[in-house]
Motif scaffolding. Structure first.
Motif, short mmCIF file in Angstrom:
data_model
loop_
_atom_site.label_atom_id
_atom_site.label_comp_id
_atom_site.label_asym_id
_atom_site.label_seq_id
_atom_site.Cartn_x
_atom_site.Cartn_y
_atom_site.Cartn_z
N VAL A 207 0.84 -1.18 0.00
CA VAL A 207 0.00 0.00 0.00
C VAL A 207 0.88 1.24 0.00
O VAL A 207 1.97 1.24 0.60
N ASP A 208 0.46 2.30 -0.70
CA ASP A 208 1.24 3.54 -0.68
C ASP A 208 0.65 4.52 0.33
O ASP A 208 -0.32 4.20 1.04
N LEU A 209 1.20 5.70 0.40
CA LEU A 209 0.78 6.66 1.42
C LEU A 209 -0.64 7.15 1.23
O LEU A 209 -1.25 7.70 2.15
N LEU A 224 9.75 1.35 -0.49
CA LEU A 224 9.80 0.78 0.85
C LEU A 224 10.93 1.42 1.64
O LEU A 224 10.77 1.76 2.82
N VAL A 225 12.07 1.59 1.00
CA VAL A 225 13.22 2.22 1.67
C VAL A 225 12.93 3.69 1.96
O VAL A 225 13.28 4.21 3.02
N ALA A 226 12.24 4.35 1.02
CA ALA A 226 11.94 5.78 1.17
C ALA A 226 10.72 6.04 2.06
O ALA A 226 10.32 7.20 2.23
N LYS A 227 10.12 4.98 2.60
CA LYS A 227 8.94 5.10 3.45
C LYS A 227 7.73 5.66 2.70
O LYS A 227 6.86 6.31 3.28
N LYS A 228 7.69 5.42 1.40
CA LYS A 228 6.55 5.85 0.59
C LYS A 228 5.59 4.70 0.32
O LYS A 228 4.58 4.87 -0.36
N ALA A 229 5.91 3.52 0.83
CA ALA A 229 5.05 2.35 0.67
C ALA A 229 5.29 1.41 1.83
O ALA A 229 6.31 1.52 2.53
N ALA A 230 4.33 0.51 2.05
CA ALA A 230 4.46 -0.45 3.14
C ALA A 230 3.82 -1.77 2.74
O ALA A 230 2.89 -1.80 1.92
#
Length: 367
Positions: A207-209, A224-230
């Protein structure tokens, strides 16, 4: 899809991995332990956790100083049936194998053994260690936390690791019952494999932001690394398909892998501190239950086998050819692959060539 593959036999692949790790600073004995766990993954078709992970998860981390090749694994607290082990930032395979063996040795005497681990690193497939117990007529239970990537229910921020909860149970069949899976819908290693072969990630994994599902595997790894998805927990998005269950189980594993050990957790497991790369300091736990303390092992294994065989006789869904029990597919893949070897795609082969070049390794046909 990028599907150009070569197949490398397991003895050659294992020797290659050992040589890479020895030249990276590990002892021969410890390198053999590491390659054995990775080969076990490739043999069972768990391509996300075998040679695929040698460079990004182990070789690169050793070069960065985040895995200490000469670390001494120490028991720092102990009772007759339990122990707390400090991995001292060493490679996770070695720490984990010592921990499960310690739990098995205690269970032989006291019926049950449990070991918690702190200051460790990624240890490959969790099922390897549960199988160690199963091979000793014991039930093995293993769990580990990991760098944050899984969003809690109703969140879009990766907070929990994929946090596998794994069970290995002996049976009277040719293979044990082995449930080895993450508490997320999918996991980063599989997305890495998809990215290598040019395949989309299934919808509903990420899922994205904005709360939208994502499928571009290459972009997902970056985000995932940039914290823009999980990643999503088992059960998926929200509560309608029971995503809270996967979230709950992942949290249990986090507690068992951090609170018992006095270890770090959640966001602190990023491996980044004040903008600098640091050790991951993962936690694990290992439980060995001696079947002989409760029942005759032969009777237990027969009854367990009967349960599994009866499950396979359930009425099939229209269009379905077969019902499996956990560990069965991997056993069959192992029978197919044992003489064929592991599939190596072009991107992975290039990584292998790069490591060999950097270390001055030659003498392999695939190089």
């Amino acid at each position: 899809m990028k599907d150009n593959l070569i197949w490398i036999d397991f003895p050659t692949l294992e020797h290659f991995m050992q040589e890479i790790l020895v030249k990276s600073g590990l002892s021969v004995e410890n390198a053999k332990t590491c390659s054995d766990v990775m080969i076990a993954a490739d043999m069972r078709g768990i391509d996300s956790h075998g040679i695929n992970r040698l460079k990004p998860v182990y070789y690169d981390k050793i070069k960065e100083g985040r895995i200490i090749t000469t670390a001494e694994v120490k028991i720092i607290r102990e009772t007759p049936a339990t122990a707390l082990i400090d991995g001292n930032h060493g490679i996770g395979f070695v720490t984990a194998k010592k921990a499960m063996q310690t739990a098995i040795d205690k269970a032989k005497i006291y019926g049950i053994g449990m070991v918690a681990v702190k200051n460790s690193n990624h240890f490959g497939i969790a099922g390897y260690y549960s199988l160690m117990a199963a091979e000793n007529d014991m039930i093995g239970i293993t769990g580990t936390n990991a760098r944050p990537a899984v969003a809690p229910t109703f969140s879009v921020e990766g907070m929990l690791g994929t946090n596998p909860l794994t069970f290995g149970i002996p049976t009277d069949e040719n293979f044990p019952f082995l449930l080895d899976c993450a508490t997320s819908v999918g996991q980063r290693g599989k997305i890495e494999v998809y990215a290598r072969i040019g395949k989309d990630t299934p919808a509903g994994w990420v899922v994205d932001l904005e709360g939208n599902t994502r499928t571009d595997s290459v972009q997902i790894l970056t985000d995932l690394v940039a914290k823009k998805a999980a990643l999503l927990p088992l059960g998926g998005l929200g509560e309608e398909t029971s995503g809270y269950k996967g979230y709950g189980y992942a949290t249990v594993v986090e507690i068992m892998c951090a609170a018992l050990q006095g270890g770090i957790f959640l966001r602190a497991l990023e491996g980044i501190q004040n903008g600098e790369k640091v050790n991951f300091d993962l936690g694990h736990f290992f439980i060995a239950i001696n079947i002989g303390a409760f029942a005759e092992p032969a009777d237990f294994k027969k009854r367990t086998g009967d349960i599994l065989r009866e499950l396979r006789t359930a009425k099939k869904m229209p269009g379905a050819n077969r019902i499996y029990t956990a560990g069965e597919k991997e056993h069959e893949i192992m029978q197919t692959r044992k003489n064929k070897g592991a599939p190596i795609n072009t991107d992975l082969l290039n990584e292998m060539k790069l490591m060999a070049k950097e270390l001055g390794i030659t003498g392999y046909d695939f190089l």
